[in-house]
Write an enzyme that holds these catalytic residues in place. Structure first.
Site, PDB file in Angstrom:
ATOM      1  N   GLY D  27       2.801   1.680  14.589  1.00  0.00           N
ATOM      2  CA  GLY D  27       2.252   1.183  14.131  1.00  0.00           C
ATOM      3  C   GLY D  27       2.284   1.556  12.252  1.00  0.00           C
ATOM      4  O   GLY D  27       1.790   3.623  12.873  1.00  0.00           O
ATOM      5  N   ASN D  28       1.768   1.394  11.121  1.00  0.00           N
ATOM      6  CA  ASN D  28       1.652   2.734   9.733  1.00  0.00           C
ATOM      7  C   ASN D  28       1.346   2.128   8.676  1.00  0.00           C
ATOM      8  O   ASN D  28       1.084   1.273   8.383  1.00  0.00           O
ATOM      9  CB  ASN D  28       2.584   3.477   9.941  1.00  0.00           C
ATOM     10  CG  ASN D  28       3.910   3.101   9.377  1.00  0.00           C
ATOM     11  OD1 ASN D  28       4.602   2.335   8.081  1.00  0.00           O
ATOM     12  ND2 ASN D  28       4.940   2.693   9.838  1.00  0.00           N
ATOM     13  N   SER D  44       4.566  10.781  12.004  1.00  0.00           N
ATOM     14  CA  SER D  44       5.182   9.825  12.925  1.00  0.00           C
ATOM     15  C   SER D  44       4.945   9.937  14.571  1.00  0.00           C
ATOM     16  O   SER D  44       5.145  11.319  14.787  1.00  0.00           O
ATOM     17  CB  SER D  44       7.221   9.818  12.592  1.00  0.00           C
ATOM     18  OG  SER D  44       8.078   9.630  13.691  1.00  0.00           O
ATOM     19  N   GLY D  45       4.414   8.987  15.073  1.00  0.00           N
ATOM     20  CA  GLY D  45       4.388   8.988  16.372  1.00  0.00           C
ATOM     21  C   GLY D  45       2.745   9.759  17.238  1.00  0.00           C
ATOM     22  O   GLY D  45       3.386   9.862  18.326  1.00  0.00           O
ATOM     23  N   SER D  74       8.573   7.549  10.416  1.00  0.00           N
ATOM     24  CA  SER D  74      10.322   7.164  10.241  1.00  0.00           C
ATOM     25  C   SER D  74      10.320   6.342   8.985  1.00  0.00           C
ATOM     26  O   SER D  74      11.333   5.892   8.943  1.00  0.00           O
ATOM     27  CB  SER D  74      10.724   7.082  11.291  1.00  0.00           C
ATOM     28  OG  SER D  74      10.315   5.874  11.939  1.00  0.00           O
ATOM     29  N   ASP D  75       9.421   5.039   8.742  1.00  0.00           N
ATOM     30  CA  ASP D  75       9.764   3.955   7.728  1.00  0.00           C
ATOM     31  C   ASP D  75       9.115   4.352   6.781  1.00  0.00           C
ATOM     32  O   ASP D  75       8.984   3.798   5.758  1.00  0.00           O
ATOM     33  CB  ASP D  75       8.541   3.091   7.950  1.00  0.00           C
ATOM     34  CG  ASP D  75       8.527   2.251   9.599  1.00  0.00           C
ATOM     35  OD1 ASP D  75      10.046   1.905   9.966  1.00  0.00           O
ATOM     36  OD2 ASP D  75       7.872   2.033  10.237  1.00  0.00           O
ATOM     37  N   HIS D  94       2.804  -1.641   8.237  1.00  0.00           N
ATOM     38  CA  HIS D  94       3.785  -1.822   9.528  1.00  0.00           C
ATOM     39  C   HIS D  94       3.616  -1.483  10.628  1.00  0.00           C
ATOM     40  O   HIS D  94       2.441  -1.134  11.097  1.00  0.00           O
ATOM     41  CB  HIS D  94       4.818  -1.353   9.094  1.00  0.00           C
ATOM     42  CG  HIS D  94       6.250  -1.432   9.476  1.00  0.00           C
ATOM     43  ND1 HIS D  94       6.729  -2.373  10.162  1.00  0.00           N
ATOM     44  CD2 HIS D  94       7.046  -0.689  11.047  1.00  0.00           C
ATOM     45  CE1 HIS D  94       7.616  -3.162  11.384  1.00  0.00           C
ATOM     46  NE2 HIS D  94       7.680  -1.666  11.490  1.00  0.00           N
ATOM     47  N   HIS D  96       3.714  -3.482  14.627  1.00  0.00           N
ATOM     48  CA  HIS D  96       4.807  -4.718  15.547  1.00  0.00           C
ATOM     49  C   HIS D  96       3.788  -5.796  16.360  1.00  0.00           C
ATOM     50  O   HIS D  96       3.636  -6.333  17.477  1.00  0.00           O
ATOM     51  CB  HIS D  96       5.709  -3.715  16.904  1.00  0.00           C
ATOM     52  CG  HIS D  96       6.332  -3.323  15.879  1.00  0.00           C
ATOM     53  ND1 HIS D  96       7.681  -3.131  16.773  1.00  0.00           N
ATOM     54  CD2 HIS D  96       7.000  -2.202  14.964  1.00  0.00           C
ATOM     55  CE1 HIS D  96       8.722  -2.354  16.463  1.00  0.00           C
ATOM     56  NE2 HIS D  96       8.343  -1.851  15.143  1.00  0.00           N
ATOM     57  N   ASP D 119      -5.263 -19.547   2.001  1.00  0.00           N
ATOM     58  CA  ASP D 119      -6.270 -18.707   1.989  1.00  0.00           C
ATOM     59  C   ASP D 119      -6.094 -17.141   0.866  1.00  0.00           C
ATOM     60  O   ASP D 119      -6.551 -16.499   0.358  1.00  0.00           O
ATOM     61  CB  ASP D 119      -7.719 -18.142   2.948  1.00  0.00           C
ATOM     62  CG  ASP D 119      -9.009 -19.626   2.904  1.00  0.00           C
ATOM     63  OD1 ASP D 119      -8.764 -20.444   1.928  1.00  0.00           O
ATOM     64  OD2 ASP D 119      -8.792 -19.827   4.103  1.00  0.00           O
ATOM     65  N   HIS D 170      12.980  -7.831  13.598  1.00  0.00           N
ATOM     66  CA  HIS D 170      11.711  -6.296  13.601  1.00  0.00           C
ATOM     67  C   HIS D 170      10.394  -6.723  13.665  1.00  0.00           C
ATOM     68  O   HIS D 170       9.806  -6.304  14.823  1.00  0.00           O
ATOM     69  CB  HIS D 170      12.548  -5.276  12.384  1.00  0.00           C
ATOM     70  CG  HIS D 170      11.814  -4.119  12.442  1.00  0.00           C
ATOM     71  ND1 HIS D 170      12.746  -3.187  11.064  1.00  0.00           N
ATOM     72  CD2 HIS D 170      10.237  -3.714  12.995  1.00  0.00           C
ATOM     73  CE1 HIS D 170      11.430  -1.953  11.695  1.00  0.00           C
ATOM     74  NE2 HIS D 170      10.212  -2.559  12.372  1.00  0.00           N
ATOM     75  N   TYR D 228     -15.113 -17.968  -4.196  1.00  0.00           N
ATOM     76  CA  TYR D 228     -15.334 -16.991  -2.658  1.00  0.00           C
ATOM     77  C   TYR D 228     -15.670 -16.063  -2.702  1.00  0.00           C
ATOM     78  O   TYR D 228     -15.516 -14.998  -3.316  1.00  0.00           O
ATOM     79  CB  TYR D 228     -14.531 -17.409  -2.071  1.00  0.00           C
ATOM     80  CG  TYR D 228     -14.486 -17.115  -0.243  1.00  0.00           C
ATOM     81  CD1 TYR D 228     -14.947 -18.136   0.860  1.00  0.00           C
ATOM     82  CD2 TYR D 228     -14.284 -15.963  -0.046  1.00  0.00           C
ATOM     83  CE1 TYR D 228     -15.254 -17.854   2.106  1.00  0.00           C
ATOM     84  CE2 TYR D 228     -15.036 -15.000   1.636  1.00  0.00           C
ATOM     85  CZ  TYR D 228     -15.125 -16.561   2.200  1.00  0.00           C
ATOM     86  OH  TYR D 228     -15.099 -16.211   3.740  1.00  0.00           O
TER      87      TYR D 228
END
Lengths: 231, 231, 231, 231
Positions: D27-28, D44-45, D74-75, D94, D96, D119, D170, D228
């Site tokens: 994730g990033n 990355s990583g 990398s994204d 991003h 997964h 909402d 993806h 709200y």
């Protein structure tokens, strides 16, 4: 009296929330001293956070409270029937763990589809037949024990080889040589129920393990030729 | 002997409960010293809470215990076969993680439906063919290794590109360059199995990724042109 | 004012994240002082991590803020309608717990399939009819309360025996004699919804419990002949 | 440079494991300083356990690294395209996360079936069309951004009203006014995906919310008439 057994039963009860097997107070464990003919059980409706070993209630095999300030679990008469019918067991567990209750709600056995099941249960875990209106109104918790015993008799099942049952539309009872073993069996039943639920919604085929795989895994862990674990 | 490897294998074993991959003692990790021709493996049936690096058992590539007070994992003969057949791997993991066992119970491959799979597995993770009655009764754990090797040979799979298998109606074995990498692959397999289970019960279509998306994601992370992570 | 009730309502609100019933701020609990004709409710959109008992807002039964620096929950008009219509209840809970919202999304009742349900809900938990365009545009949160009350009237349900509802395509409201009891009912509804979801995707049969099992379990825990728990 | 933004992006990245949205490093999060024309992104990583604010990488809107010892996610080229195409957004996420990836694997939109969705998302969260072989081989991560932008253009969607997308097979990208808001949207998408998965496997009907309910819930929380939360 029975201070060591009370401690053991208390510890086994405290495993239920740790193993994610209970919500609120919905579970109980008992353990028996066969020589004394007495068993020790969790009091009814007491939260796990405040439970103490000294809260455990001592009951005889007629279901009478012998010692204890609190009322025993409302399921006590079921435990009485099982201890009388299965004279070699040392502990009993009842929970409402969600995957096992899923199969109980659907009135379906938990089938042996994999070695995770076969390591502990020598075949499918049976669901009992439903209790009749008369049975429920007569002596509900006692009749719950009777229907479990009848299920094992009618289906020619060995309660040592399959130490678990689902009471129809209710939930699981498991047992074992000790309270801790009965808790272990309750967790295995929940994990196997989760996997089976998933496998059965993924694939409509009958995926029972063959008898020889069941034999291999069950006897790898049980009986005189077992070789799993330390000696 | 092999103190550093024992520590490494111990740490990898302790990752299994942290990553929610095991219940009770149902998992094991081993790691190999290729120069010494010896591997180190978790003892059989010892709880993770009490496990120590010094409990690890040293075994040679014939499956004989070389050092250790405890019995090695009952799956040791499977590890022996895999280390001999796959000479470039450095670690092996076996678990009963529930979503991977779901696919094993249904005798189904874990298909490559998304980039989460493609990042680690270059194609579907295969389920082995079932072991025969003769194989199970002959030398069960050794034959389990043989059927894994045969699955990869029969289906022309590269065990480095797909470092995982489901043994039919049993569960996953994964491997990697190190014990830690093998544990990583075991977790990826469980996550991918969960997503696949959900995607397959949500949609009956064949949702395999196309070959070019599989290539892109796999080679983004593996091989000489990889560009994911730090150099 | 109402410092003791504020503390009680605060504690009940803090149970929602502990019992895994809310994500972010998506839930609220209120509690009423019937003598004063005032209720206390969580402020709108305040994170649980920073919430204080003194943040609770005091509202009267016309929905007017009587005390409080913060705006009350946007669902306050729903609570007003329910407190007026159900004069014996002492607390109300609203959450977006995922399994209950699953049934609300599908516009389906949560059926009584097992004793886990029967212990708390004397029959199916109803889903309301959908609010019309006119109702939503007129006074949405007030009309949400009205549609709940209408659902119980139209279906001849006793709001004490079934202390929960799903608002169509929205989510659960539960209530009880105290804010803590209302939270308890919210957790039971979520657990029962999970089990029902699983039982209904596993088996297409109608697995409702028979009336006499429902009677037995409900009255084992409720009313003058209850014998579960301590006296 | 951009120390405050680095801290903010770091904090937003650390929310991903806390909110159960990532496994390992999958994730990033990035955040942009529109005046400087620069954005800050996770390297990355790098594992979350060892991540530091000073590890964040500064990138310009052509995708060139301006400051940082480590390689950016990398994204990063996907983020570049989105920041250029959607000039009002301040942060991008991003992940997964497994239920969102379930819908991506099945190439299905996440439909608006309930107010939990309404909402936050003013309508269904779209799945992109698949990238072609040519797109994937040309400049994969940049083309991923382009296909997101094309999806919103082709379907006439407002990226502020629906701040999320599933890239086909993806996974999810979400965005918002700040990195923290983008993380919030990523969690909402995962929760809504879980509920939708369950509702769709429970009921085969089309259970979309009516337009007036979508309007009510979305505008209760967004725009000049929102009521709200606190002012």
């Amino acid at each position: 009296m029975l201070e060591k057994l009370k401690e053991e039963v208390y510890e086994a009860n405290m495993q239920l929330p740790k193993l994610d097997l209970v919500t609120f107070t919905w579970g109980n464990v008992s353990g028996i001293d066969r020589d004394a003919g007495l068993f020790v059980i969790k009091p009814s409706g007491v939260p796990y956070e405040t439970l103490q070993p000294s809260d455990m209630v001592v009951v005889n095999l007629k279901g009478e409270v012998v010692e204890g300030k609190l009322r025993p679990s409302s399921d006590t008469p079921t435990h009485v029937v099982l201890y009388n019918a299965f004279p070699d067991i040392g502990g009993i567990v009842h929970t409402h763990s969600p995957y096992a209750v899923t199969f109980a709600s659907a009135n379906m056995d938990v089938p042996a589809l994999n070695t995770t099941a076969a390591d502990t249960f020598y075949g499918d875990v049976p669901v009992s037949e439903p209790l009749s209106k008369a049975q429920i109104e007569r002596a509900y918790e006692k009749e719950t024990g009777e229907v479990i015993v009848k299920t094992f008799a009618d289906r020619h099942l060995d309660h040592d080889a399959v130490p678990a049952v689902l009471v129809s539309q209710h939930g699981p009872f498991t047992w074992g040589a000790t309270p801790a073993k009965a808790v272990y069996n309750a967790k295995v039943l929940e994990v196997v129920s989760q996997i089976d639920y998933q496998a059965m919604t993924l694939s409509a085929k009958d995926n029972h393990v063959p008898q020889y795989l069941l034999d291999k895994h069950y006897y790898r862990k049980h009986g005189k030729n077992a070789y799993y674990g330390q000696r």
